[in-house]
Design a protein around this motif. Sequence first.
Motif, PDB file in Angstrom:
ATOM      1  N   GLN A  38     -30.351  16.953  30.142  1.00 22.93           N
ATOM      2  CA  GLN A  38     -29.672  16.603  28.901  1.00 22.93           C
ATOM      3  C   GLN A  38     -29.103  15.198  29.023  1.00 22.93           C
ATOM      4  OE1 GLN A  38     -26.775  19.619  28.433  1.00 22.93           O
ATOM      5  NE2 GLN A  38     -25.509  18.950  30.099  1.00 22.93           N
ATOM      6  N   CYS A  39     -28.760  14.648  27.910  1.00 24.09           N
ATOM      7  CA  CYS A  39     -28.269  13.282  27.888  1.00 24.09           C
ATOM      8  C   CYS A  39     -26.964  13.187  28.679  1.00 24.09           C
ATOM      9  CB  CYS A  39     -28.054  12.826  26.444  1.00 24.09           C
ATOM     10  SG  CYS A  39     -27.635  11.100  26.317  1.00 24.09           S
ATOM     11  N   PRO A  40     -26.909  12.348  29.703  1.00 26.58           N
ATOM     12  CA  PRO A  40     -25.713  12.287  30.542  1.00 26.58           C
ATOM     13  C   PRO A  40     -24.593  11.426  29.971  1.00 26.58           C
ATOM     14  CG  PRO A  40     -27.361  10.805  31.392  1.00 26.58           C
ATOM     15  CD  PRO A  40     -27.988  11.526  30.216  1.00 26.58           C
ATOM     16  N   PHE A  41     -24.765  10.849  28.810  1.00 25.80           N
ATOM     17  CA  PHE A  41     -23.772   9.906  28.308  1.00 25.80           C
ATOM     18  C   PHE A  41     -22.839  10.486  27.251  1.00 25.80           C
ATOM     19  CE2 PHE A  41     -27.460   7.306  29.564  1.00 25.80           C
ATOM     20  CZ  PHE A  41     -26.885   6.714  30.665  1.00 25.80           C
ATOM     21  N   GLU A  42     -23.191  11.613  26.672  1.00 26.27           N
ATOM     22  CA  GLU A  42     -22.353  12.180  25.619  1.00 26.27           C
ATOM     23  C   GLU A  42     -21.057  12.708  26.239  1.00 26.27           C
ATOM     24  OE1 GLU A  42     -22.712  15.171  21.849  1.00 26.27           O
ATOM     25  OE2 GLU A  42     -24.050  15.462  23.534  1.00 26.27           O
ATOM     26  N   ARG A  43     -19.931  12.280  25.697  1.00 31.80           N
ATOM     27  CA  ARG A  43     -18.638  12.662  26.264  1.00 31.80           C
ATOM     28  C   ARG A  43     -17.582  12.817  25.177  1.00 31.80           C
ATOM     29  NH1 ARG A  43     -21.306  13.078  30.257  1.00 31.80           N
ATOM     30  NH2 ARG A  43     -21.163  11.964  32.190  1.00 31.80           N
ATOM     31  N   ASP A  44     -16.649  13.711  25.435  1.00 35.21           N
ATOM     32  CA  ASP A  44     -15.410  13.768  24.683  1.00 35.21           C
ATOM     33  C   ASP A  44     -14.352  13.143  25.572  1.00 35.21           C
ATOM     34  OD1 ASP A  44     -16.244  15.042  22.352  1.00 35.21           O
ATOM     35  OD2 ASP A  44     -15.990  17.035  23.217  1.00 35.21           O
ATOM     36  N   VAL A  45     -13.674  12.132  25.096  1.00 38.87           N
ATOM     37  CA  VAL A  45     -12.622  11.482  25.876  1.00 38.87           C
ATOM     38  C   VAL A  45     -11.312  12.176  25.525  1.00 38.87           C
ATOM     39  CG1 VAL A  45     -11.449   9.319  26.366  1.00 38.87           C
ATOM     40  CG2 VAL A  45     -13.905   9.319  25.923  1.00 38.87           C
ATOM     41  N   ARG A  46     -10.708  12.784  26.539  1.00 43.30           N
ATOM     42  CA  ARG A  46      -9.500  13.579  26.338  1.00 43.30           C
ATOM     43  C   ARG A  46      -8.312  12.968  27.089  1.00 43.30           C
ATOM     44  NH1 ARG A  46     -10.739  19.037  24.834  1.00 43.30           N
ATOM     45  NH2 ARG A  46     -12.992  19.309  24.716  1.00 43.30           N
ATOM     46  N   PHE A  47      -7.178  13.013  26.452  1.00 41.28           N
ATOM     47  CA  PHE A  47      -5.916  12.649  27.071  1.00 41.28           C
ATOM     48  C   PHE A  47      -4.906  13.728  26.732  1.00 41.28           C
ATOM     49  CE2 PHE A  47      -7.808   8.384  26.591  1.00 41.28           C
ATOM     50  CZ  PHE A  47      -7.752   7.978  27.909  1.00 41.28           C
ATOM     51  N   PHE A  48      -4.288  14.269  27.771  1.00 45.64           N
ATOM     52  CA  PHE A  48      -3.283  15.301  27.601  1.00 45.64           C
ATOM     53  C   PHE A  48      -3.817  16.493  26.801  1.00 45.64           C
ATOM     54  CE2 PHE A  48      -1.029  11.179  27.794  1.00 45.64           C
ATOM     55  CZ  PHE A  48      -0.437  11.343  29.038  1.00 45.64           C
ATOM     56  N   GLY A  49      -5.075  16.867  27.068  1.00 43.06           N
ATOM     57  CA  GLY A  49      -5.674  18.029  26.438  1.00 43.06           C
ATOM     58  C   GLY A  49      -6.148  17.835  25.009  1.00 43.06           C
ATOM     59  N   LYS A  50      -6.036  16.635  24.492  1.00 47.06           N
ATOM     60  CA  LYS A  50      -6.453  16.371  23.113  1.00 47.06           C
ATOM     61  C   LYS A  50      -7.648  15.412  23.113  1.00 47.06           C
ATOM     62  CE  LYS A  50      -4.834  14.495  18.759  1.00 47.06           C
ATOM     63  NZ  LYS A  50      -3.813  13.770  18.040  1.00 47.06           N
ATOM     64  N   VAL A  51      -8.633  15.693  22.266  1.00 40.41           N
ATOM     65  CA  VAL A  51      -9.799  14.814  22.155  1.00 40.41           C
ATOM     66  C   VAL A  51      -9.394  13.584  21.343  1.00 40.41           C
ATOM     67  CG1 VAL A  51     -12.140  14.580  21.272  1.00 40.41           C
ATOM     68  CG2 VAL A  51     -11.419  16.743  22.265  1.00 40.41           C
ATOM     69  N   TRP A  52      -9.491  12.424  21.966  1.00 43.69           N
ATOM     70  CA  TRP A  52      -9.120  11.172  21.287  1.00 43.69           C
ATOM     71  C   TRP A  52     -10.307  10.563  20.565  1.00 43.69           C
ATOM     72  CZ3 TRP A  52      -4.338   8.530  21.252  1.00 43.69           C
ATOM     73  CH2 TRP A  52      -3.303   9.248  21.815  1.00 43.69           C
ATOM     74  N   PHE A  53     -11.468  10.617  21.202  1.00 42.36           N
ATOM     75  CA  PHE A  53     -12.680  10.157  20.537  1.00 42.36           C
ATOM     76  C   PHE A  53     -13.893  10.732  21.235  1.00 42.36           C
ATOM     77  CE2 PHE A  53     -11.445   6.818  23.486  1.00 42.36           C
ATOM     78  CZ  PHE A  53     -12.614   6.499  24.144  1.00 42.36           C
ATOM     79  N   HIS A  54     -15.017  10.648  20.561  1.00 41.83           N
ATOM     80  CA  HIS A  54     -16.274  11.210  21.042  1.00 41.83           C
ATOM     81  C   HIS A  54     -17.299  10.093  21.211  1.00 41.83           C
ATOM     82  CE1 HIS A  54     -19.521  14.123  21.441  1.00 41.83           C
ATOM     83  NE2 HIS A  54     -20.211  13.398  20.586  1.00 41.83           N
ATOM     84  N   ILE A  55     -17.932  10.051  22.374  1.00 40.52           N
ATOM     85  CA  ILE A  55     -19.025   9.102  22.611  1.00 40.52           C
ATOM     86  C   ILE A  55     -20.322   9.858  22.339  1.00 40.52           C
ATOM     87  CG2 ILE A  55     -20.199   7.621  24.284  1.00 40.52           C
ATOM     88  CD1 ILE A  55     -17.497   7.448  25.779  1.00 40.52           C
ATOM     89  N   PRO A  56     -21.079   9.441  21.331  1.00 42.44           N
ATOM     90  CA  PRO A  56     -22.311  10.180  20.987  1.00 42.44           C
ATOM     91  C   PRO A  56     -23.397   9.981  22.047  1.00 42.44           C
ATOM     92  CG  PRO A  56     -22.148   8.188  19.686  1.00 42.44           C
ATOM     93  CD  PRO A  56     -20.869   8.281  20.483  1.00 42.44           C
ATOM     94  N   PRO A  57     -24.404  10.858  22.047  1.00 42.43           N
ATOM     95  CA  PRO A  57     -25.497  10.686  23.010  1.00 42.43           C
ATOM     96  C   PRO A  57     -26.259   9.398  22.723  1.00 42.43           C
ATOM     97  CG  PRO A  57     -26.024  12.405  21.443  1.00 42.43           C
ATOM     98  CD  PRO A  57     -24.608  12.002  21.175  1.00 42.43           C
ATOM     99  N   LEU A  58     -26.409   8.604  23.752  1.00 40.27           N
ATOM    100  CA  LEU A  58     -27.082   7.319  23.593  1.00 40.27           C
ATOM    101  C   LEU A  58     -28.540   7.372  24.037  1.00 40.27           C
ATOM    102  CD1 LEU A  58     -24.205   5.067  24.936  1.00 40.27           C
ATOM    103  CD2 LEU A  58     -24.752   5.594  22.571  1.00 40.27           C
ATOM    104  N   CYS A  59     -29.001   8.520  24.470  1.00 43.96           N
ATOM    105  CA  CYS A  59     -30.368   8.635  24.963  1.00 43.96           C
ATOM    106  C   CYS A  59     -31.403   8.302  23.893  1.00 43.96           C
ATOM    107  CB  CYS A  59     -30.618  10.038  25.489  1.00 43.96           C
ATOM    108  SG  CYS A  59     -29.667  10.396  26.964  1.00 43.96           S
ATOM    109  N   LYS A  60     -31.094   8.623  22.663  1.00 40.07           N
ATOM    110  CA  LYS A  60     -32.056   8.345  21.588  1.00 40.07           C
ATOM    111  C   LYS A  60     -32.275   6.850  21.405  1.00 40.07           C
ATOM    112  CE  LYS A  60     -32.499  12.639  20.030  1.00 40.07           C
ATOM    113  NZ  LYS A  60     -33.322  13.402  19.216  1.00 40.07           N
ATOM    114  N   LEU A  61     -31.392   6.020  21.951  1.00 36.19           N
ATOM    115  CA  LEU A  61     -31.593   4.574  21.885  1.00 36.19           C
ATOM    116  C   LEU A  61     -32.603   4.093  22.926  1.00 36.19           C
ATOM    117  CD1 LEU A  61     -27.914   3.388  21.396  1.00 36.19           C
ATOM    118  CD2 LEU A  61     -29.673   3.684  19.656  1.00 36.19           C
ATOM    119  N   ASN A  62     -32.877   4.940  23.920  1.00 42.07           N
ATOM    120  CA  ASN A  62     -33.855   4.615  24.947  1.00 42.07           C
ATOM    121  C   ASN A  62     -35.249   4.657  24.317  1.00 42.07           C
ATOM    122  OD1 ASN A  62     -35.643   4.578  27.086  1.00 42.07           O
ATOM    123  ND2 ASN A  62     -34.526   6.069  28.303  1.00 42.07           N
ATOM    124  N   PRO A  63     -36.001   3.568  24.378  1.00 35.66           N
ATOM    125  CA  PRO A  63     -37.322   3.559  23.737  1.00 35.66           C
ATOM    126  C   PRO A  63     -38.326   4.516  24.385  1.00 35.66           C
ATOM    127  CG  PRO A  63     -36.987   1.550  24.981  1.00 35.66           C
ATOM    128  CD  PRO A  63     -35.683   2.295  25.012  1.00 35.66           C
TER     129      PRO A  63
END
Length: 91
Positions: A38-63
């Motif tokens: 699976q795409c290793p780049f997709e992440r939820d960035v959490r601080f103090f148990g709360k999701v601050w932002f989401h990094i979408p999967p970037l694999c689809k940008l790979n040609p």
Amino acid sequence: MTQGLTFKPLQPFKQWLENVDVREGERARFLCQVIPAQCPFERDVRFFGKVWFHIPPLCKLNPFYEQLVMLRFKSLCYLADECGEDITPYC
């Protein structure tokens, strides 16, 4: 009416990846280990148990994303069907 020519410099390498023949167990195992399931780049960035932002999967940008996924699938099928191996360690 003339059709415009399109320049696709990556097409030969994409075609080469699509035509890779997996007929050796060692090669198939190597490809399954190197190409992630699976795409290793997709992440939820959490601080103090709360999701601050989401990094979408970037694999689809790979040609070469689709070709690599297909190559991994061919390797898994070869190991399961031809070699009779359990492929759960690669999933």
